[in-house]
Scaffold this motif. Structure first.
Motif, PDB file in Angstrom:
ATOM      1  N   VAL A  36       0.795  -1.216  -0.033  1.00 58.10           N
ATOM      2  CA  VAL A  36       0.077  -0.057  -0.043  1.00 58.10           C
ATOM      3  C   VAL A  36       0.823   1.297   0.294  1.00 58.10           C
ATOM      4  CG1 VAL A  36      -1.482   1.256   1.211  1.00 58.10           C
ATOM      5  CG2 VAL A  36      -1.997  -1.038   1.064  1.00 58.10           C
ATOM      6  N   VAL A  37       1.879   1.077   0.873  1.00 58.53           N
ATOM      7  CA  VAL A  37       2.799   2.430   1.041  1.00 58.53           C
ATOM      8  C   VAL A  37       3.354   2.699  -0.392  1.00 58.53           C
ATOM      9  CG1 VAL A  37       5.006   3.444   2.050  1.00 58.53           C
ATOM     10  CG2 VAL A  37       3.136   2.377   3.441  1.00 58.53           C
ATOM     11  N   LEU A  38       4.064   1.591  -1.068  1.00 58.19           N
ATOM     12  CA  LEU A  38       4.813   1.724  -2.388  1.00 58.19           C
ATOM     13  C   LEU A  38       3.635   2.184  -3.400  1.00 58.19           C
ATOM     14  CD1 LEU A  38       7.492  -1.156  -2.038  1.00 58.19           C
ATOM     15  CD2 LEU A  38       7.798   1.418  -1.850  1.00 58.19           C
ATOM     16  N   ASN A  39       2.695   1.687  -3.417  1.00 61.06           N
ATOM     17  CA  ASN A  39       1.602   1.961  -4.269  1.00 61.06           C
ATOM     18  C   ASN A  39       1.235   3.478  -4.300  1.00 61.06           C
ATOM     19  OD1 ASN A  39       1.496  -0.511  -5.760  1.00 61.06           O
ATOM     20  ND2 ASN A  39      -0.102  -1.029  -4.469  1.00 61.06           N
ATOM     21  N   MET A  40       1.153   4.015  -3.140  1.00 57.87           N
ATOM     22  CA  MET A  40       0.788   5.414  -3.052  1.00 57.87           C
ATOM     23  C   MET A  40       1.792   6.265  -3.435  1.00 57.87           C
ATOM     24  SD  MET A  40      -1.280   5.237   0.648  1.00 57.87           S
ATOM     25  CE  MET A  40      -0.116   6.339   1.417  1.00 57.87           C
ATOM     26  N   ILE A  41       3.140   5.929  -3.297  1.00 63.04           N
ATOM     27  CA  ILE A  41       4.322   6.442  -3.859  1.00 63.04           C
ATOM     28  C   ILE A  41       4.286   6.444  -5.109  1.00 63.04           C
ATOM     29  CG2 ILE A  41       7.042   6.478  -4.000  1.00 63.04           C
ATOM     30  CD1 ILE A  41       6.595   5.742  -1.092  1.00 63.04           C
ATOM     31  N   VAL A  42       4.131   5.217  -5.893  1.00 60.51           N
ATOM     32  CA  VAL A  42       4.206   5.118  -7.419  1.00 60.51           C
ATOM     33  C   VAL A  42       3.351   5.393  -8.351  1.00 60.51           C
ATOM     34  CG1 VAL A  42       4.635   2.957  -9.051  1.00 60.51           C
ATOM     35  CG2 VAL A  42       5.843   3.043  -6.738  1.00 60.51           C
ATOM     36  N   VAL A  43       1.963   5.398  -7.702  1.00 57.58           N
ATOM     37  CA  VAL A  43       0.983   5.957  -8.566  1.00 57.58           C
ATOM     38  C   VAL A  43       0.923   7.394  -9.220  1.00 57.58           C
ATOM     39  CG1 VAL A  43      -0.868   6.786  -6.721  1.00 57.58           C
ATOM     40  CG2 VAL A  43      -1.667   5.492  -8.654  1.00 57.58           C
ATOM     41  N   LYS A  44       1.629   8.372  -8.270  1.00 56.96           N
ATOM     42  CA  LYS A  44       1.684   9.567  -8.843  1.00 56.96           C
ATOM     43  C   LYS A  44       2.732   9.792  -9.833  1.00 56.96           C
ATOM     44  CE  LYS A  44       1.100  11.241  -3.987  1.00 56.96           C
ATOM     45  NZ  LYS A  44       1.706  11.594  -2.844  1.00 56.96           N
ATOM     46  N   VAL A  54       4.546  -2.869  -8.943  1.00 50.62           N
ATOM     47  CA  VAL A  54       4.932  -3.070  -7.638  1.00 50.62           C
ATOM     48  C   VAL A  54       4.151  -4.045  -6.896  1.00 50.62           C
ATOM     49  CG1 VAL A  54       4.926  -1.508  -5.447  1.00 50.62           C
ATOM     50  CG2 VAL A  54       5.539  -0.345  -7.274  1.00 50.62           C
ATOM     51  N   THR A  55       2.853  -4.158  -7.212  1.00 45.51           N
ATOM     52  CA  THR A  55       2.124  -5.480  -6.763  1.00 45.51           C
ATOM     53  C   THR A  55       2.786  -6.737  -7.054  1.00 45.51           C
ATOM     54  OG1 THR A  55       0.261  -3.984  -6.446  1.00 45.51           O
ATOM     55  CG2 THR A  55      -0.050  -6.229  -6.272  1.00 45.51           C
ATOM     56  N   PHE A  56       3.152  -6.894  -8.183  1.00 47.37           N
ATOM     57  CA  PHE A  56       3.625  -7.965  -8.684  1.00 47.37           C
ATOM     58  C   PHE A  56       4.823  -8.607  -8.036  1.00 47.37           C
ATOM     59  CE2 PHE A  56       6.857 -10.025 -11.650  1.00 47.37           C
ATOM     60  CZ  PHE A  56       6.182 -11.290 -11.768  1.00 47.37           C
ATOM     61  N   PHE A  57       5.961  -7.332  -8.026  1.00 47.32           N
ATOM     62  CA  PHE A  57       7.314  -7.680  -7.154  1.00 47.32           C
ATOM     63  C   PHE A  57       7.055  -7.734  -5.712  1.00 47.32           C
ATOM     64  CE2 PHE A  57       8.947  -5.798 -11.406  1.00 47.32           C
ATOM     65  CZ  PHE A  57       9.638  -7.027 -11.590  1.00 47.32           C
ATOM     66  N   ILE A  58       6.136  -6.929  -5.206  1.00 48.90           N
ATOM     67  CA  ILE A  58       5.996  -7.369  -3.689  1.00 48.90           C
ATOM     68  C   ILE A  58       5.335  -8.721  -3.602  1.00 48.90           C
ATOM     69  CG2 ILE A  58       4.507  -6.742  -1.691  1.00 48.90           C
ATOM     70  CD1 ILE A  58       6.992  -4.687  -2.226  1.00 48.90           C
ATOM     71  N   GLN A  59       4.520  -9.264  -4.250  1.00 43.20           N
ATOM     72  CA  GLN A  59       4.043 -10.720  -4.284  1.00 43.20           C
ATOM     73  C   GLN A  59       4.829 -11.612  -4.348  1.00 43.20           C
ATOM     74  OE1 GLN A  59       0.260 -11.252  -6.186  1.00 43.20           O
ATOM     75  NE2 GLN A  59      -0.924 -10.328  -4.529  1.00 43.20           N
ATOM     76  N   LEU A  60       5.939 -11.314  -5.245  1.00 41.72           N
ATOM     77  CA  LEU A  60       6.913 -12.235  -5.757  1.00 41.72           C
ATOM     78  C   LEU A  60       7.862 -12.387  -4.659  1.00 41.72           C
ATOM     79  CD1 LEU A  60       8.064 -14.201  -7.878  1.00 41.72           C
ATOM     80  CD2 LEU A  60       9.418 -12.178  -8.423  1.00 41.72           C
ATOM     81  N   ILE A  61       8.316 -11.300  -3.985  1.00 43.59           N
ATOM     82  CA  ILE A  61       9.141 -11.142  -2.847  1.00 43.59           C
ATOM     83  C   ILE A  61       8.624 -11.939  -1.761  1.00 43.59           C
ATOM     84  CG2 ILE A  61      10.630  -9.779  -1.580  1.00 43.59           C
ATOM     85  CD1 ILE A  61      10.806  -7.939  -3.784  1.00 43.59           C
ATOM     86  N   SER A  62       7.449 -11.556  -1.544  1.00 41.11           N
ATOM     87  CA  SER A  62       6.660 -12.000  -0.288  1.00 41.11           C
ATOM     88  C   SER A  62       6.491 -13.651  -0.435  1.00 41.11           C
ATOM     89  CB  SER A  62       5.437 -11.346  -0.094  1.00 41.11           C
ATOM     90  OG  SER A  62       4.634 -11.781   0.726  1.00 41.11           O
TER      91      SER A  62
END
Length: 82
Positions: A36-44, A54-62
C-alpha cells in the motif's frame, strides 16, 4: 495471476494444514502494508501500471520469503528430532 496457482496449493495445502497459518498471516500483513505504501508513492509517478508492477514484485518477494521461512521452520523441526 495464473502463475500464482501453484502457490495457492502450497499455501492452503501445506502451510495452513500443518498449523503454520500464523507465519502466512504475519507475512501477508507486512507485505500488504509495504504494498500500500509503495503503491501510493508509485501511482503519482507511473499511474496504474506502476501499481501493477509494484504489486507483482511485492507478491513475488513475499512468496519467496514465506517459503524460505516455512522451510526453515520445517528444517528446525527435523533438526530437533536428531
Amino acid at each position: 495471476m495464473p502463475k500464482m496457482i501453484p502457490g495457492a496449493a502450497i499455501n492452503s495445502g501445506l502451510i495452513t494444514s500443518t498449523g503454520h497459518a500464523g507465519i502466512m498471516a504475519v507475512q501477508n500483513l507486512i507485505s500488504g502494508v509495504i504494498n500500500v505504501v509503495l503503491n501510493m508513492i508509485v501511482v503519482k509517478e507511473y499511474g496504474y501500471m506502476g501499481v501493477v508492477w509494484v504489486t507483482f514484485f511485492i507478491q513475488l518477494i513475499s512468496l519467496v520469503i514465506l517459503y524460505l521461512t516455512y522451510y526453515s521452520k520445517l528444517k528446525s523441526y527435523s533438526d530437533e528430532t536428531k
